[in-house]
Design a protein around this motif. Structure first.
Motif, PDB file in Angstrom:
ATOM      1  N   ASP A 108      -6.420   0.039  -4.232  1.00 19.79           N
ATOM      2  CA  ASP A 108      -7.697   0.668  -3.889  1.00 19.79           C
ATOM      3  C   ASP A 108      -8.857  -0.319  -3.871  1.00 19.79           C
ATOM      4  O   ASP A 108      -9.851  -0.086  -3.202  1.00 19.79           O
ATOM      5  N   ARG A 143       0.834  -1.205   0.000  1.00 25.26           N
ATOM      6  CA  ARG A 143       0.000   0.000   0.000  1.00 25.26           C
ATOM      7  C   ARG A 143       0.868   1.253   0.000  1.00 25.26           C
ATOM      8  O   ARG A 143       0.632   2.184  -0.776  1.00 25.26           O
ATOM      9  N   VAL A 144       1.874   1.283   0.841  1.00 26.13           N
ATOM     10  CA  VAL A 144       2.801   2.415   0.911  1.00 26.13           C
ATOM     11  C   VAL A 144       3.570   2.546  -0.406  1.00 26.13           C
ATOM     12  O   VAL A 144       3.736   3.643  -0.941  1.00 26.13           O
ATOM     13  N   TYR A 145       4.038   1.426  -0.930  1.00 24.21           N
ATOM     14  CA  TYR A 145       4.813   1.423  -2.172  1.00 24.21           C
ATOM     15  C   TYR A 145       4.002   2.012  -3.338  1.00 24.21           C
ATOM     16  O   TYR A 145       4.504   2.866  -4.075  1.00 24.21           O
ATOM     17  N   PHE A 146       2.754   1.595  -3.485  1.00 23.44           N
ATOM     18  CA  PHE A 146       1.953   2.105  -4.600  1.00 23.44           C
ATOM     19  C   PHE A 146       1.598   3.574  -4.408  1.00 23.44           C
ATOM     20  O   PHE A 146       1.524   4.328  -5.385  1.00 23.44           O
ATOM     21  N   LYS A 147       1.394   4.016  -3.182  1.00 22.44           N
ATOM     22  CA  LYS A 147       1.175   5.452  -2.946  1.00 22.44           C
ATOM     23  C   LYS A 147       2.416   6.243  -3.342  1.00 22.44           C
ATOM     24  O   LYS A 147       2.325   7.320  -3.917  1.00 22.44           O
ATOM     25  N   TRP A 148       3.604   5.698  -3.033  1.00 28.94           N
ATOM     26  CA  TRP A 148       4.857   6.346  -3.400  1.00 28.94           C
ATOM     27  C   TRP A 148       5.000   6.397  -4.924  1.00 28.94           C
ATOM     28  O   TRP A 148       5.391   7.424  -5.486  1.00 28.94           O
ATOM     29  N   ASN A 151      -4.916   2.587  -8.971  1.00 28.22           N
ATOM     30  CA  ASN A 151      -4.058   2.005  -7.947  1.00 28.22           C
ATOM     31  C   ASN A 151      -4.644   0.627  -7.607  1.00 28.22           C
ATOM     32  O   ASN A 151      -5.787   0.544  -7.136  1.00 28.22           O
ATOM     33  N   ILE A 161       2.685   6.473  -7.167  1.00 27.33           N
ATOM     34  CA  ILE A 161       1.756   7.467  -7.692  1.00 27.33           C
ATOM     35  C   ILE A 161       2.269   8.879  -7.423  1.00 27.33           C
ATOM     36  O   ILE A 161       2.260   9.734  -8.303  1.00 27.33           O
ATOM     37  N   ALA A 162       2.749   9.119  -6.211  1.00 24.79           N
ATOM     38  CA  ALA A 162       3.264  10.440  -5.857  1.00 24.79           C
ATOM     39  C   ALA A 162       4.459  10.830  -6.724  1.00 24.79           C
ATOM     40  O   ALA A 162       4.620  11.999  -7.085  1.00 24.79           O
TER      41      ALA A 162
END
Length: 74
Positions: free
Chosen positions: A62, A41-46, A59, A48-49
């Motif tokens: 999600d 979850r953290v990796y995919f948010k990173w 994502n 995207i950012a």
């Protein structure tokens, strides 16, 4: 992914995530799978950012739910 699939980050789907987590549960434990899920979850948010995932691609985290783990009695 750990299961012999080489997929670019923007090609990862919900299916890939679910299969990966199911493989972790089968090989180790639900607790370990839950830990890996949180890391993904953290990796995919990173990703995207940092715009490493093509805009418009969803994502995959999600539409997934974390694996259920047994609660602890304290």
């Amino acid at each position: 992914m750990d299961q012999g699939h080489e997929v670019a980050p923007d090609g990862v789907t919900t299916y890939h995530v679910q299969a990966f987590i199911a493989g972790i549960i089968k090989k180790t434990s639900k607790g370990n799978a839950a830990h890996r899920y949180r890391n993904l979850r953290v990796y995919f948010k990173w990703l995207i950012a940092r715009k490493h995932i093509t805009p418009g691609n969803p994502n995959p985290m999600d539409s997934t739910k974390p694996p259920l783990t047994a609660g602890r009695d304290y």
